[in-house]
Design a protein around this motif. Structure first.
Motif, PDB file in Angstrom:
ATOM      1  N   VAL A  48      24.320 -42.758  26.312  1.00 12.45           N
ATOM      2  CA  VAL A  48      25.679 -42.261  26.543  1.00 12.45           C
ATOM      3  C   VAL A  48      26.696 -43.360  26.261  1.00 12.45           C
ATOM      4  CG1 VAL A  48      27.282 -41.431  28.311  1.00 12.45           C
ATOM      5  CG2 VAL A  48      24.951 -40.519  28.209  1.00 12.45           C
ATOM      6  N   ARG A  49      26.380 -44.571  26.708  1.00 14.88           N
ATOM      7  CA  ARG A  49      27.321 -45.677  26.492  1.00 14.88           C
ATOM      8  C   ARG A  49      27.344 -46.116  25.029  1.00 14.88           C
ATOM      9  NH1 ARG A  49      27.918 -48.781  31.670  1.00 14.88           N
ATOM     10  NH2 ARG A  49      29.501 -47.184  31.965  1.00 14.88           N
ATOM     11  N   VAL A  50      26.211 -46.005  24.335  1.00 19.32           N
ATOM     12  CA  VAL A  50      26.211 -46.287  22.903  1.00 19.32           C
ATOM     13  C   VAL A  50      27.166 -45.341  22.181  1.00 19.32           C
ATOM     14  CG1 VAL A  50      24.829 -46.121  20.781  1.00 19.32           C
ATOM     15  CG2 VAL A  50      23.927 -47.339  22.758  1.00 19.32           C
ATOM     16  N   ALA A  51      27.120 -44.070  22.552  1.00 16.54           N
ATOM     17  CA  ALA A  51      28.023 -43.102  21.946  1.00 16.54           C
ATOM     18  C   ALA A  51      29.480 -43.464  22.225  1.00 16.54           C
ATOM     19  CB  ALA A  51      27.713 -41.703  22.465  1.00 16.54           C
ATOM     20  N   ALA A  52      29.740 -43.947  23.443  1.00 21.25           N
ATOM     21  CA  ALA A  52      31.104 -44.353  23.792  1.00 21.25           C
ATOM     22  C   ALA A  52      31.533 -45.566  22.973  1.00 21.25           C
ATOM     23  CB  ALA A  52      31.180 -44.654  25.288  1.00 21.25           C
ATOM     24  N   VAL A  53      30.619 -46.516  22.759  1.00 23.58           N
ATOM     25  CA  VAL A  53      30.922 -47.681  21.932  1.00 23.58           C
ATOM     26  C   VAL A  53      31.291 -47.237  20.526  1.00 23.58           C
ATOM     27  CG1 VAL A  53      29.907 -49.697  20.800  1.00 23.58           C
ATOM     28  CG2 VAL A  53      29.522 -49.323  23.235  1.00 23.58           C
ATOM     29  N   ALA A  54      30.481 -46.339  19.965  1.00 23.32           N
ATOM     30  CA  ALA A  54      30.740 -45.865  18.607  1.00 23.32           C
ATOM     31  C   ALA A  54      32.113 -45.211  18.521  1.00 23.32           C
ATOM     32  CB  ALA A  54      29.648 -44.887  18.181  1.00 23.32           C
ATOM     33  N   GLU A  55      32.452 -44.408  19.522  1.00 22.60           N
ATOM     34  CA  GLU A  55      33.754 -43.732  19.503  1.00 22.60           C
ATOM     35  C   GLU A  55      34.892 -44.743  19.597  1.00 22.60           C
ATOM     36  OE1 GLU A  55      36.223 -40.245  21.922  1.00 22.60           O
ATOM     37  OE2 GLU A  55      34.174 -40.779  22.513  1.00 22.60           O
ATOM     38  N   LEU A  56      34.763 -45.713  20.459  1.00 21.71           N
ATOM     39  CA  LEU A  56      35.824 -46.714  20.614  1.00 21.71           C
ATOM     40  C   LEU A  56      35.978 -47.581  19.363  1.00 21.71           C
ATOM     41  CD1 LEU A  56      35.047 -47.796  24.280  1.00 21.71           C
ATOM     42  CD2 LEU A  56      37.163 -46.699  23.494  1.00 21.71           C
ATOM     43  N   ALA A  94      36.926 -52.921  28.653  1.00 24.43           N
ATOM     44  CA  ALA A  94      37.854 -52.082  29.410  1.00 24.43           C
ATOM     45  C   ALA A  94      37.730 -50.623  28.987  1.00 24.43           C
ATOM     46  CB  ALA A  94      39.290 -52.576  29.209  1.00 24.43           C
ATOM     47  N   GLY A  95      37.595 -50.387  27.696  1.00 25.46           N
ATOM     48  CA  GLY A  95      37.443 -49.020  27.207  1.00 25.46           C
ATOM     49  C   GLY A  95      36.170 -48.365  27.705  1.00 25.46           C
ATOM     50  N   LEU A  96      35.119 -49.169  27.904  1.00 28.54           N
ATOM     51  CA  LEU A  96      33.840 -48.645  28.379  1.00 28.54           C
ATOM     52  C   LEU A  96      33.793 -48.530  29.904  1.00 28.54           C
ATOM     53  CD1 LEU A  96      31.408 -50.710  26.112  1.00 28.54           C
ATOM     54  CD2 LEU A  96      31.885 -48.263  25.933  1.00 28.54           C
ATOM     55  N   GLY A  97      34.755 -49.184  30.560  1.00 27.74           N
ATOM     56  CA  GLY A  97      34.748 -49.179  32.015  1.00 27.74           C
ATOM     57  C   GLY A  97      33.707 -50.107  32.607  1.00 27.74           C
ATOM     58  N   VAL A  98      33.420 -51.228  31.891  1.00 27.89           N
ATOM     59  CA  VAL A  98      32.476 -52.224  32.407  1.00 27.89           C
ATOM     60  C   VAL A  98      33.173 -53.583  32.404  1.00 27.89           C
ATOM     61  CG1 VAL A  98      30.489 -50.939  31.528  1.00 27.89           C
ATOM     62  CG2 VAL A  98      31.485 -52.767  30.130  1.00 27.89           C
ATOM     63  N   SER A  99      32.577 -54.536  33.050  1.00 30.67           N
ATOM     64  CA  SER A  99      33.158 -55.872  33.074  1.00 30.67           C
ATOM     65  C   SER A  99      32.877 -56.589  31.755  1.00 30.67           C
ATOM     66  CB  SER A  99      32.587 -56.691  34.226  1.00 30.67           C
ATOM     67  OG  SER A  99      31.219 -56.996  33.972  1.00 30.67           O
ATOM     68  N   PRO A 100      33.715 -57.553  31.366  1.00 27.00           N
ATOM     69  CA  PRO A 100      33.424 -58.348  30.172  1.00 27.00           C
ATOM     70  C   PRO A 100      32.060 -59.038  30.257  1.00 27.00           C
ATOM     71  CG  PRO A 100      35.700 -58.679  30.839  1.00 27.00           C
ATOM     72  CD  PRO A 100      35.045 -57.883  31.927  1.00 27.00           C
ATOM     73  N   ALA A 101      31.669 -59.456  31.474  1.00 23.45           N
ATOM     74  CA  ALA A 101      30.373 -60.119  31.633  1.00 23.45           C
ATOM     75  C   ALA A 101      29.227 -59.167  31.302  1.00 23.45           C
ATOM     76  CB  ALA A 101      30.229 -60.648  33.057  1.00 23.45           C
ATOM     77  N   SER A 146      38.710 -57.301  20.868  1.00 23.18           N
ATOM     78  CA  SER A 146      38.193 -58.339  21.745  1.00 23.18           C
ATOM     79  C   SER A 146      37.114 -57.783  22.664  1.00 23.18           C
ATOM     80  CB  SER A 146      39.318 -58.939  22.588  1.00 23.18           C
ATOM     81  OG  SER A 146      39.772 -57.990  23.545  1.00 23.18           O
ATOM     82  N   LEU A 147      36.286 -58.666  23.148  1.00 21.03           N
ATOM     83  CA  LEU A 147      35.242 -58.252  24.084  1.00 21.03           C
ATOM     84  C   LEU A 147      35.872 -57.637  25.328  1.00 21.03           C
ATOM     85  CD1 LEU A 147      31.974 -60.025  24.945  1.00 21.03           C
ATOM     86  CD2 LEU A 147      33.492 -59.403  26.824  1.00 21.03           C
ATOM     87  N   ARG A 148      36.955 -58.232  25.787  1.00 19.63           N
ATOM     88  CA  ARG A 148      37.619 -57.731  26.991  1.00 19.63           C
ATOM     89  C   ARG A 148      38.168 -56.326  26.776  1.00 19.63           C
ATOM     90  NH1 ARG A 148      39.119 -60.196  31.502  1.00 19.63           N
ATOM     91  NH2 ARG A 148      38.590 -62.218  30.608  1.00 19.63           N
TER      92      ARG A 148
END
Length: 296
Positions: free
Chosen positions: A47-55, A25-32, A19-21
């Motif tokens: 850096v956040r792209v890399a975190a997205v890929a890992e998650l 949460a895994g990225l430490g950002v708001s759903p918005a 889910s988007l939520r």
């Protein structure tokens, strides 16, 4: 590029069933904030792209690949991405084995046997001898596999049609070559041609428009040559456009009945179809010595 990365993240997340939520949460950002990224309204750091890929459990390169079909390392390095392999290798009449990766080979067999909607990632993986997670190393979804198969099919056919047309010395010869090309393709590449005729309805609008545009280009080639042949008296069909459509439809129907182990080879079939097409389009019959009967 921002919009493409956001769209890629949204699709990868959806395929993974996250889910988007939960991803936010895994990225430490708001759903918005994540929603704004996915909709292309805001950028995202490397850096956040890399975190997205890992998650999401995918290589970083996939986040930079909105089509999910592997653009290669050039996208990450800033170098031009390599182009697709040549669709036509050699003469347009030549057909070798269909070269597909294991995932696409299995997907093609499943889509032809039980249809796109009747196939699942699990059954495709089993056909390929892969685990479901192993299959995801090739493609993110069965939809990606359908698009990849149709893109390759249309690129191959388009290259062959262009090469065949270029060989003709006059309109009626080009009509004959185009019909030969279409008949050969729809018999030699029966499975992929059948998929192209039966599953285009399963494409999303953007993909449908792209594939349909290639099909229209091929039909237009036949339309133009038939009209030109009629204009100079080589053919006499009353309605050139309808005649051209009828001829192409004859060829695209071949996968519905042709069998490789049947009495006709693709080459024999193509020869017959050229004769059928030219008669349908009003070519004057030939005498035994090859002279047209309308000639003195």
């Amino acid at each position: 590029m921002v919009a493409e990365i956001g769209a890629a993240i949204r699709r990868l997340r959806t395929v993974r069933g996250i889910s988007l939520r939960a991803l936010a949460a895994g990225l430490g950002v708001s759903p918005a904030t994540l929603s704004a990224v996915e909709n292309g309204h805001t950028g995202i750091s490397a850096v956040r792209v890399a975190a997205v890929a890992e998650l999401l459990g995918v290589p970083v390169a996939r986040v930079f690949d909105p089509d999910g079909r592997g653009p290669g390392p050039g996208v990450l390095s800033g170098l031009p991405a390599p182009g697709p392999p040549a669709a036509l290798d050699g003469d347009w009449r030549s057909y070798g084995p269909l070269r597909l990766d294991p995932a696409l080979t299995a997907a093609l067999a499943g889509f032809v046997e039980v249809g796109y909607h009747g196939s699942t990632i699990r059954t495709i993986a089993a056909r390929a001898g892969l685990s479901v997670s192993g299959l995801y190393h090739y493609y993110e979804s069965k939809y990606d596999m359908l698009v990849a198969l149709l893109d390759r099919t249309m690129a191959d056919l388009d290259a062959r049609v262009r090469a065949a047309r270029a060989e003709g010395a006059d309109p009626v010869q080009r009509v004959a070559l185009l019909v030969e090309c279409l008949a050969l393709f729809h018999s030699h590449r029966r499975a992929t041609a059948f998929l192209g005729a039966s599953e285009m309805r399963s494409l999303a609008p953007a993909d449908y428009q792209r594939v349909a545009a290639i099909r229209r280009t091929q039909q237009r080639a036949v339309d133009e040559e038939v009209a030109a042949a009629v204009a100079i008296g080589q053919l006499s069909v009353a309605d050139p456009r309808a005649g051209a459509r009828a001829v192409v439809t004859l060829c695209t129907a071949i996968p519905q009945w042709f069998r490789p182990d049947g009495p006709l080879s693709p080459e024999d079939l193509a020869e017959q179809y050229v004769e059928y097409a030219l008669r349908l389009l009003g070519r004057p019959p030939l005498r035994d010595d090859g002279v047209r009967l309308d000639h003195p």
